[in-house]
Design a protein around this motif. Structure first.
Motif, short mmCIF file in Angstrom:
data_model
loop_
_atom_site.label_atom_id
_atom_site.label_comp_id
_atom_site.label_asym_id
_atom_site.label_seq_id
_atom_site.Cartn_x
_atom_site.Cartn_y
_atom_site.Cartn_z
N VAL A 251 0.85 -1.19 0.00
CA VAL A 251 0.00 0.00 0.00
C VAL A 251 0.88 1.24 0.00
N ARG A 252 0.49 2.22 -0.80
CA ARG A 252 1.18 3.52 -0.81
C ARG A 252 0.13 4.59 -0.61
N ASP A 253 0.24 5.34 0.50
CA ASP A 253 -0.71 6.41 0.77
C ASP A 253 -0.09 7.39 1.77
N LYS A 254 -0.92 8.20 2.36
CA LYS A 254 -0.48 9.08 3.43
C LYS A 254 -1.30 8.76 4.68
N GLN A 255 -0.63 8.78 5.83
CA GLN A 255 -1.29 8.48 7.08
C GLN A 255 -0.87 9.47 8.15
N ASP A 256 -1.72 9.60 9.15
CA ASP A 256 -1.42 10.47 10.28
C ASP A 256 -0.60 9.68 11.31
N ILE A 257 0.45 10.29 11.81
CA ILE A 257 1.20 9.72 12.92
C ILE A 257 1.74 10.84 13.79
N PHE A 258 1.51 10.74 15.07
CA PHE A 258 1.92 11.77 16.04
C PHE A 258 1.34 13.13 15.68
N GLY A 259 0.18 13.13 14.98
CA GLY A 259 -0.46 14.39 14.62
C GLY A 259 0.06 15.03 13.36
N TYR A 260 0.92 14.33 12.61
CA TYR A 260 1.49 14.86 11.37
C TYR A 260 1.10 13.96 10.20
N ASP A 314 3.35 4.68 21.74
CA ASP A 314 2.90 5.54 22.84
C ASP A 314 4.07 6.01 23.69
N CYS A 315 5.23 5.33 23.57
CA CYS A 315 6.43 5.73 24.33
C CYS A 315 7.07 6.99 23.75
N ILE A 316 6.68 7.37 22.51
CA ILE A 316 7.38 8.42 21.77
C ILE A 316 6.58 9.72 21.77
N THR A 317 7.26 10.81 22.03
CA THR A 317 6.66 12.14 21.92
C THR A 317 7.52 12.99 21.01
N ILE A 318 6.90 13.56 19.99
CA ILE A 318 7.61 14.47 19.08
C ILE A 318 7.60 15.87 19.68
N LYS A 319 8.77 16.51 19.70
CA LYS A 319 8.86 17.85 20.29
C LYS A 319 8.55 18.93 19.25
#
Length: 319
Positions: A251-260, A314-319
């Protein structure tokens, strides 16, 4: 006649004494040695070979006996010692636990086309101490006796254990808090423009497969070329949907991750070598933030690791 018998007997006694002395010289550990995380002793008859490439992996090669050698090195793994021993060598290798050693220990013997390896594996929940030689007729006897004696001298000397891994990773790009179930580690192969890179896996596993899957790698590179990023993912999609059938559900698409919003490629592969077969799933996602490209590579076993993957994310937070 009696004199000849006496002389012959004396010669035999001298030869026997010499053999006993030589065996002791080659198998009784007395010389202190170290690796980064272990101390141990080797027999005086062992000669360190400084020209072996094994030094590149924090290893040492010792010559002994009649042209024999013993390789000694240490390695780090998130698998238990038992799991690693179970996977070492070939499927029908002879494996057994060794008692009477300071640290947990296993012996693995197997045959290949060109060699008959004899491996001893000992260590802690973090670092393993490995010794290997070949089971040739004479040297195999001396080597096995020497390694069994060396094992009794092995001590773990590092302060770093798996259970002591820091639970928090923090830099200007991301914050990672793994808790007690997971652990993170620097990625090994970094690009020239790599700003950070960490891989999260299970902290410790008694299953060889779970030492590799599930895993989440997050990295940041110094690039803000959105067009090139999209092209990279387009090519990734094309290379895995070439009709060979090796990959499925590409699959090739765009997805949301960490709000981006992220570029995304998904693909799966059925590993028929496992019993029963398993499906390995890979998700690759990237987005650009503040002039840098963030990428998240996710790998797991389908219908087994989904919950772990979500917990890792869930362990990861983007600054």
């Amino acid at each position: 006649m009696n004199k000849a018998i006496i002389i012959s007997g004396a010669a035999v006694a001298v030869i026997a004494a010499s053999a006993v002395g030589y065996t002791y010289y080659m198998t009784h550990p007395s010389v202190e040695c170290t690796t980064d995380s272990f101390s141990f002793k080797v027999p005086r008859g062992f000669k360190l070979d400084d020209n072996e490439s094994i030094h590149d992996i924090n290893g040492q090669m010792y010559k002994y006996g009649f042209g024999g050698d013993i390789a000694i090195c240490e390695l780090n793994s998130n698998q238990t010692l038992r799991a690693y021993a179970k996977a070492l060598g070939i499927d029908d290798a002879e494996r057994k636990r060794i008692d009477g050693t300071p640290l947990e220990c296993y012996n693995i013997k197997y045959k290949t086309k060109n060699a008959n390896p004899n491996v001893y594996l000992t260590g802690t929940d973090t670092y393993f101490f490995v010794m290997e030689t070949d089971r040739s007729f004479v040297n195999g006897f001396l080597g096995d006796m020497a390694m069994k004696n060396i094992l009794k001298t092995v001590k773990y000397t590092s302060d770093f254990r798996l259970s002591d891994l820091p639970e928090e990773y923090d830099d200007e790009y991301v914050h990672i808090s793994t808790g007690s179930k997971y652990a993170f580690k620097d990625i090994e192969d970094k690009a020239d423009n790599q700003l950070m890179g960490q891989t999260i896996r299970l902290r410790e596993s008694d299953d060889i497969d779970k030492g590799y899957y599930p895993a989440v790698t997050i990295g940041v590179v110094d690039s803000d070329d959105a067009e090139k990023l999209a092209e990279t993912y387009d090519n990734g999609y094309k290379s895995r949907s070439d009709g060979t059938g090796y990959y499925s559900n590409v699959v090739r698409d765009k997805q949301d991750i960490f709000g981006y919003e992220a570029e995304h490629v998904h693909f799966e592969h059925c590993d028929d070598d496992k019993v029963p077969p398993v499906t390995k799933v890979h998700d690759m996602k990237s987005f650009i933030k503040d002039g840098h490209t963030y990428y998240i590579n996710i790998s797991y076993i389908k219908d087994r690791d989904e919950a772990d993957i979500q917990e890792m994310l869930d362990c990861i937070t983007i600054k």
